[in-house]
Design a protein around this motif. Structure first.
Motif, PDB file in Angstrom:
ATOM      1  N   PRO A 540     -30.348  13.761 -19.171  1.00  0.00           N
ATOM      2  CA  PRO A 540     -31.652  13.812 -18.508  1.00  0.00           C
ATOM      3  C   PRO A 540     -31.805  15.046 -17.625  1.00  0.00           C
ATOM      4  CG  PRO A 540     -30.726  11.604 -18.371  1.00  0.00           C
ATOM      5  CD  PRO A 540     -29.656  12.479 -18.918  1.00  0.00           C
ATOM      6  N   GLN A 541     -30.714  15.491 -16.976  1.00  0.00           N
ATOM      7  CA  GLN A 541     -30.776  16.654 -16.103  1.00  0.00           C
ATOM      8  C   GLN A 541     -31.115  17.920 -16.891  1.00  0.00           C
ATOM      9  OE1 GLN A 541     -27.130  17.534 -14.058  1.00  0.00           O
ATOM     10  NE2 GLN A 541     -27.999  19.240 -12.877  1.00  0.00           N
ATOM     11  N   VAL A 542     -30.448  18.102 -18.051  1.00  0.00           N
ATOM     12  CA  VAL A 542     -30.720  19.275 -18.880  1.00  0.00           C
ATOM     13  C   VAL A 542     -32.144  19.215 -19.429  1.00  0.00           C
ATOM     14  CG1 VAL A 542     -30.116  20.421 -21.045  1.00  0.00           C
ATOM     15  CG2 VAL A 542     -28.320  19.714 -19.456  1.00  0.00           C
ATOM     16  N   ALA A 543     -32.593  18.027 -19.842  1.00  0.00           N
ATOM     17  CA  ALA A 543     -33.956  17.876 -20.348  1.00  0.00           C
ATOM     18  C   ALA A 543     -34.976  18.248 -19.278  1.00  0.00           C
ATOM     19  CB  ALA A 543     -34.181  16.442 -20.818  1.00  0.00           C
ATOM     20  N   GLN A 544     -34.701  17.843 -18.043  1.00  0.00           N
ATOM     21  CA  GLN A 544     -35.616  18.172 -16.948  1.00  0.00           C
ATOM     22  C   GLN A 544     -35.635  19.674 -16.686  1.00  0.00           C
ATOM     23  OE1 GLN A 544     -34.629  16.357 -13.193  1.00  0.00           O
ATOM     24  NE2 GLN A 544     -36.679  16.680 -12.346  1.00  0.00           N
ATOM     25  N   GLN A 545     -34.461  20.312 -16.743  1.00  0.00           N
ATOM     26  CA  GLN A 545     -34.396  21.753 -16.537  1.00  0.00           C
ATOM     27  C   GLN A 545     -35.165  22.506 -17.620  1.00  0.00           C
ATOM     28  OE1 GLN A 545     -30.099  22.156 -16.457  1.00  0.00           O
ATOM     29  NE2 GLN A 545     -30.074  22.356 -14.216  1.00  0.00           N
ATOM     30  N   LEU A 546     -34.992  22.099 -18.860  1.00  0.00           N
ATOM     31  CA  LEU A 546     -35.724  22.734 -19.954  1.00  0.00           C
ATOM     32  C   LEU A 546     -37.226  22.537 -19.798  1.00  0.00           C
ATOM     33  CD1 LEU A 546     -33.521  21.899 -23.077  1.00  0.00           C
ATOM     34  CD2 LEU A 546     -33.960  24.162 -22.131  1.00  0.00           C
ATOM     35  N   SER A 547     -37.616  21.335 -19.386  1.00  0.00           N
ATOM     36  CA  SER A 547     -39.028  21.040 -19.194  1.00  0.00           C
ATOM     37  C   SER A 547     -39.626  21.926 -18.100  1.00  0.00           C
ATOM     38  CB  SER A 547     -39.216  19.559 -18.848  1.00  0.00           C
ATOM     39  OG  SER A 547     -40.574  19.187 -18.945  1.00  0.00           O
ATOM     40  N   GLN A 548     -38.856  22.175 -17.053  1.00  0.00           N
ATOM     41  CA  GLN A 548     -39.323  23.068 -15.987  1.00  0.00           C
ATOM     42  C   GLN A 548     -39.510  24.485 -16.518  1.00  0.00           C
ATOM     43  OE1 GLN A 548     -36.346  22.650 -12.950  1.00  0.00           O
ATOM     44  NE2 GLN A 548     -37.164  20.698 -12.178  1.00  0.00           N
ATOM     45  N   MET A 549     -38.581  24.941 -17.335  1.00  0.00           N
ATOM     46  CA  MET A 549     -38.676  26.284 -17.908  1.00  0.00           C
ATOM     47  C   MET A 549     -39.879  26.401 -18.841  1.00  0.00           C
ATOM     48  SD  MET A 549     -34.583  26.729 -18.667  1.00  0.00           S
ATOM     49  CE  MET A 549     -34.696  28.335 -19.458  1.00  0.00           C
ATOM     50  N   LEU A 550     -40.140  25.357 -19.627  1.00  0.00           N
ATOM     51  CA  LEU A 550     -41.296  25.367 -20.533  1.00  0.00           C
ATOM     52  C   LEU A 550     -42.602  25.257 -19.757  1.00  0.00           C
ATOM     53  CD1 LEU A 550     -39.902  23.050 -23.358  1.00  0.00           C
ATOM     54  CD2 LEU A 550     -40.228  25.530 -23.490  1.00  0.00           C
ATOM     55  N   SER A 551     -42.575  24.585 -18.643  1.00  0.00           N
ATOM     56  CA  SER A 551     -43.765  24.496 -17.787  1.00  0.00           C
ATOM     57  C   SER A 551     -44.120  25.861 -17.216  1.00  0.00           C
ATOM     58  CB  SER A 551     -43.538  23.494 -16.658  1.00  0.00           C
ATOM     59  OG  SER A 551     -43.349  22.196 -17.167  1.00  0.00           O
ATOM     60  N   ALA A 552     -43.084  26.676 -16.932  1.00  0.00           N
ATOM     61  CA  ALA A 552     -43.328  28.022 -16.407  1.00  0.00           C
ATOM     62  C   ALA A 552     -44.062  28.884 -17.440  1.00  0.00           C
ATOM     63  CB  ALA A 552     -42.009  28.676 -16.024  1.00  0.00           C
ATOM     64  N   THR A 553     -43.780  28.646 -18.718  1.00  0.00           N
ATOM     65  CA  THR A 553     -44.483  29.371 -19.779  1.00  0.00           C
ATOM     66  C   THR A 553     -45.977  29.145 -19.674  1.00  0.00           C
ATOM     67  OG1 THR A 553     -42.592  29.153 -21.263  1.00  0.00           O
ATOM     68  CG2 THR A 553     -44.719  29.625 -22.274  1.00  0.00           C
ATOM     69  N   MET A 554     -46.365  27.906 -19.380  1.00  0.00           N
ATOM     70  CA  MET A 554     -47.787  27.568 -19.273  1.00  0.00           C
ATOM     71  C   MET A 554     -48.366  27.978 -17.919  1.00  0.00           C
ATOM     72  SD  MET A 554     -48.085  26.271 -22.256  1.00  0.00           S
ATOM     73  CE  MET A 554     -49.758  25.690 -22.182  1.00  0.00           C
ATOM     74  N   ALA A 555     -47.521  28.029 -16.894  1.00  0.00           N
ATOM     75  CA  ALA A 555     -48.011  28.337 -15.553  1.00  0.00           C
ATOM     76  C   ALA A 555     -48.297  29.828 -15.382  1.00  0.00           C
ATOM     77  CB  ALA A 555     -47.006  27.874 -14.504  1.00  0.00           C
ATOM     78  N   TYR A 556     -47.365  30.694 -15.833  1.00  0.00           N
ATOM     79  CA  TYR A 556     -47.561  32.130 -15.623  1.00  0.00           C
ATOM     80  C   TYR A 556     -47.033  32.988 -16.760  1.00  0.00           C
ATOM     81  CZ  TYR A 556     -42.663  31.745 -14.050  1.00  0.00           C
ATOM     82  OH  TYR A 556     -41.317  31.486 -13.952  1.00  0.00           O
ATOM     83  N   GLY A 557     -46.518  32.374 -17.810  1.00  0.00           N
ATOM     84  CA  GLY A 557     -45.931  33.133 -18.908  1.00  0.00           C
ATOM     85  C   GLY A 557     -46.878  33.382 -20.059  1.00  0.00           C
ATOM     86  N   THR A 558     -46.329  33.415 -21.284  1.00  0.00           N
ATOM     87  CA  THR A 558     -47.122  33.761 -22.468  1.00  0.00           C
ATOM     88  C   THR A 558     -48.159  32.695 -22.838  1.00  0.00           C
ATOM     89  OG1 THR A 558     -45.393  32.792 -23.877  1.00  0.00           O
ATOM     90  CG2 THR A 558     -45.293  35.172 -23.465  1.00  0.00           C
ATOM     91  N   GLY A 559     -48.047  31.517 -22.253  1.00  0.00           N
ATOM     92  CA  GLY A 559     -49.014  30.465 -22.554  1.00  0.00           C
ATOM     93  C   GLY A 559     -49.979  30.176 -21.420  1.00  0.00           C
ATOM     94  N   ARG A 560     -50.017  31.090 -20.421  1.00  0.00           N
ATOM     95  CA  ARG A 560     -50.802  30.801 -19.216  1.00  0.00           C
ATOM     96  C   ARG A 560     -52.298  30.627 -19.496  1.00  0.00           C
ATOM     97  NH1 ARG A 560     -49.365  35.970 -19.437  1.00  0.00           N
ATOM     98  NH2 ARG A 560     -50.926  37.632 -19.152  1.00  0.00           N
ATOM     99  N   THR A 561     -52.826  31.367 -20.462  1.00  0.00           N
ATOM    100  CA  THR A 561     -54.262  31.251 -20.752  1.00  0.00           C
ATOM    101  C   THR A 561     -54.594  29.982 -21.519  1.00  0.00           C
ATOM    102  OG1 THR A 561     -54.033  32.518 -22.798  1.00  0.00           O
ATOM    103  CG2 THR A 561     -54.512  33.759 -20.784  1.00  0.00           C
ATOM    104  N   LYS A 562     -53.579  29.260 -21.949  1.00  0.00           N
ATOM    105  CA  LYS A 562     -53.806  28.044 -22.749  1.00  0.00           C
ATOM    106  C   LYS A 562     -53.398  26.776 -21.993  1.00  0.00           C
ATOM    107  CE  LYS A 562     -55.061  30.730 -26.082  1.00  0.00           C
ATOM    108  NZ  LYS A 562     -54.812  32.013 -25.443  1.00  0.00           N
ATOM    109  N   ARG A 563     -53.110  26.922 -20.709  1.00  0.00           N
ATOM    110  CA  ARG A 563     -52.678  25.745 -19.959  1.00  0.00           C
ATOM    111  C   ARG A 563     -53.841  24.771 -19.788  1.00  0.00           C
ATOM    112  NH1 ARG A 563     -52.566  29.802 -15.902  1.00  0.00           N
ATOM    113  NH2 ARG A 563     -54.153  29.510 -14.275  1.00  0.00           N
TER     114      ARG A 563
END
Length: 631
Positions: A540-563
């Motif tokens: 669960p800890q690793v899954a949460q860490q990955l989810s945080q990293m993927l959330s960053a993609t939507m927050a300010y990364g390559t997916g920010r315009t599609k959040r």
């Protein structure tokens, strides 16, 4: 001696009476009478002889034509390719495959107007004849004579059932018009009338009659065309089904709603004339041409999805030897939305960006597929790009690089150089990225920078990366070098989406599925999906860490315009020279995981299409419109 004296009486002479001579008249009468008795006897004699030999001849005639007639007990059995009825999660019928027979009905189990509609248009004297309607035949002959062509038939329901039975038993081809077939139909019709009651014959007919689109019987037709059980048919719908008997293909409510409606009106008029309905019922019919269009639209939905169901069904129940009803996870609302959005975005951008194909898969974090689009147009190509196409994943594959890295002790805050890197002759480069020197793993994921990912991959090792991908559901063999870290290996969209679903659900294994229950035509359960406790593929800890990293993609990364407005996470992916573009992500309200792919079947390059571009646009359009939907 005493003296003999002579008697004084004279002996009486015996005289024989001669018959009086007959007159000429009496002789003639006697001769006529004798002759009459002779002819009568002769006639009776030969009448008896003729009767005997006639009976023998008739018996031989019947034996000759009836010896190979099929056993009428098989009338209640299905002798054709098994049919598959596919239902959405709400129970509505979305497709049928094969020859479909619905659950058995009887005259008493459906509304009175269902059999009445058929009798009105096909055999309104059904309860008065003995299997053959002589008056009906004469009436048909007269009508055809007046019209100068065949405009009316004289066959009864019983005769039609006999014909249907002979054809289903493969005794004749539909084009066979031989006298033998006609005679056998008559003999079988007489036998049916003797063997079964009128109600039984009509019930068998209701279950066996062909009503177009590969369906047999009113139950299957009701579900095919109207998405309901036969017992729930309206008067108008019953008239539409009865109208199909004349020409099932030409009068189909799915393909020719206008013709179906016109024929239904003829049936309703016939029902009124025959006294099956009242003037009040005729003038208050509920049903319209719009209903036919809706039935047609329902039938077109989810063809790639239903093909996938048929393909995978034997994995659940083994070889299919009987009719089955398959309940699935498909959400009709989401499916229509996915198809509409995908078609629209290709039509708007195909010329400008040279993109001609699209695929979309939406599933719950447990793997229940709610929508699936396998291509731009099913009728142009039935190849399923969501389940069958193996394409390079590009940066969407980086998930499987960072997963083992976190498991080996790195954290989302671990810093890695984003400068140039060289491994042997391979020099991976960053796409439109100006070096900052050092990036955290979260930033490297969010901005989809290549060189930090390659450095991490070198530390983790290509073997662990391939194992991580396999563990999360990527069953396709990956390249045996570090180029795998940038997605040079092949994946299918459904597998990749399932892998991201494992992150969304906290680290549990995901096996995408769509079948929840399979029944036979008698509603006996052949398979039912059981609740399971899937094994963990990450902590669960690793899954949460990955989810945080993927959330960053939507927050300010390559997916920010599609959040989305709701919390969301995702990853873009673009292969070299824009041959493939991906967007895979999930939202938390509600929790739905969706993957999108765009490209061309012939691998021709698109014009600067990236994962955050058109695929992200489709992902956002689909996900933002179902945030409040209940699926």
């Amino acid at each position: 001696m005493p003296r003999r004296t002579r008697s004084s009486k004279k002996p009486v002479k015996k005289t024989s009476k001669k018959p009086a001579k007959k007159t000429t008249r009496s002789r003639r009468k006697s001769a006529a009478k004798s002759k009459s008795l002779g002819w009568l006897g002769w006639s009776l004699k030969w009448l008896v002889i003729t009767g005997i030999w006639g009976s023998v001849a008739a018996s031989l005639f019947v034996i000759w034509f009836a010896y190979d007639l099929p056993d009428v007990k098989r009338l209640k059995q299905a002798t054709r390719q098994p049919g598959i009825s596919i239902l959405a999660q709400d129970g509505s019928l979305i497709a049928t495959h094969g020859d479909i027979y619905g659950a058995r009905v009887t005259v008493k189990s459906v509304p009175d107007y269902v059999p009445s509609a058929i009798l009105a248009i096909e055999d309104h004297r059904y309860y008065q004849h003995f299997g053959v309607d002589l008056l009906g035949i004469l009436r048909a002959m007269w009508s055809n004579y007046q019209a100068g062509t065949v405009v009316q038939g004289g066959s009864t329901i019983t005769q039609q059932l006999a014909k249907n039975f002979l054809l289903s038993e493969k005794m004749y081809r539909p084009t066979d018009r031989s006298y033998r077939r006609k005679i056998q139909e008559l003999l079988l019709a007489f036998w049916l009338e003797k063997k079964f009651s009128k109600e039984q014959i009509l019930s068998i007919y209701l279950n066996r009659v062909y009503l177009g689109a590969g369906v047999f019987g009113v139950e299957a037709a009701a579900q095919k065309y109207f998405g309901k059980r036969a017992r729930s048919l309206s008067l108008y719908e019953a008239a539409v089904l009865a109208g199909l008997l004349k020409a099932p293909s030409k009068l189909s409510p799915a393909s020719n709603p206008e013709r179906a409606d016109a024929r239904a009106q003829v049936v309703l008029d016939s029902m009124l004339e025959a006294g099956f309905i009242t003037h009040h019922q005729r003038s208050n019919i509920k049903g319209s041409i719009k209903d036919m269009h809706q039935a047609r639209d329902r039938r077109k939905m989810g063809r790639y999805f239903t093909d996938w169901i048929v393909e995978t069904l034997p994995n659940y129940i083994g070889p299919i030897h009987q009719d089955v009803i398959v309940r699935t996870t498909l959400n009709p609302k989401l499916q229509r939305l996915a198809e509409t959005q995908a078609k629209h975005i290709i039509e708007q951008n195909s010329s400008k960006y040279n993109v001609h194909q699209v695929a979309l898969v939406a599933m719950t974090p447990a793997g229940a597929v709610k929508a699936l689009v396998g291509g731009y147009d099913y009728y142009q190509s039935q190849f399923n790009r969501a389940t069958q196409a193996v394409r390079q994943a590009g940066s969407a594959f980086k998930l499987f690089v960072y997963l083992p890295a976190l498991e080996l002790g790195m954290t989302p805050q671990t810093r890695v150089s984003d400068g140039p890197v060289r491994i042997g002759k391979w020099r991976p480069r960053n796409y439109k990225w100006q070096s900052r020197g050092q990036l955290t793993l979260t930033e490297a994921m969010a901005y989809s920078v290549n060189t930090p990912c390659v450095r991490v991959a070198a530390k983790v090792g290509k073997k662990r990366i391939a194992q991580a991908a396999y563990r999360l559901g990527i069953k396709i063999k990956q390249p045996n070098d570090l180029t795998v870290s940038l997605g040079t290996g092949g994946v299918t969209l459904i597998q990749l989406t399932g892998a991201y679903a494992a992150v969304a659900n906290g680290g549990l294994e995901v096996k995408p599925y769509a079948i929840t229950q399979v029944q036979d035509r008698y509603r006996r359960v052949l398979y039912r999906r059981q609740a399971t406790n899937p094994p963990r593929v990450m902590t669960p800890q690793v899954a949460q860490q990955l989810s945080q990293m993927l959330s960053a993609t939507m927050a300010y990364g390559t997916g920010r315009t599609k959040r989305l407005q709701a919390p969301c996470a995702g990853k873009t992916g673009t292969t070299q020279n824009h041959a493939d573009a991906w967007f895979v992500g999930y939202a938390h309200q509600p929790l739905l995981v969706t993957g999108v792919w765009m490209g061309n079947d012939n691998h021709k390059l698109m014009k600067a299409v990236t994962g955050g571009g058109l695929p992200g646009q489709l992902w956002h359009g689909f996900m933002s419109r179902n945030q409040m939907s209940d699926f």
